[in-house]
Design a protein around this motif. Structure first.
Motif: not given
Length: 134
Positions: A100-101, A104-106
């Motif tokens: 999940e962390e 969130a990254e592009e």
């Protein structure tokens, strides 16, 4: 989301990338996957990327120069530099909260380890997030 996969074996990935949900996500433009052969950044005429560990020890480690130069070159492609991930058994375990962390990254730059791991200077220079997928 863009994934840049840095590996010694880019030929292993097309079959996997062309299957199931990942294939659909790529075709719909939800995910981009770019493969990069670390050997292209080797300074050796035979494209050697491994060496004995500095200070001794068993096995071979991946050299620092090809990996760092590959990451730096790949970061110049694309809008965002990307979060650098070193896939290693010593890293934190890939569990749902970590997924999940990362979601969130592009952009994620994944360094696929080999041999006995990477030269410690790779970690010292790039400061990657170390993650274990197994």
């Amino acid at each position: 989301m863009r994934f840049d996969v840095l590996t010694l074996f880019p030929g292993m990935f097309p079959g996997y990338l062309g299957q199931s949900l990942l294939d659909k996500a790529i075709h719909r433009g939800l995910v981009e996957v770019h493969l990069h052969d670390i050997r292209q950044w080797s300074r050796d005429k035979h494209h050697k990327v491994d060496d004995r560990p500095f200070g001794g020890g068993p096995g071979m480690v991946m050299q620092v120069e090809p990996i760092v130069e590959c990451v730096e070159a790949v970061q110049r492609h694309g809008a965002a530099a990307g979060r650098v991930i070193l896939l290693t058994p010593q890293g934190r375990r890939l569990a749902q909260p970590v997924v999940e962390e990362l979601a969130a990254e592009e952009r994620l730059i994944l360094i696929c380890g080999r041999y006995e791991g990477c030269d410690q200077r790779v970690i010292d220079i790039l400061r990657p997030d170390e993650i274990s997928i197994g």
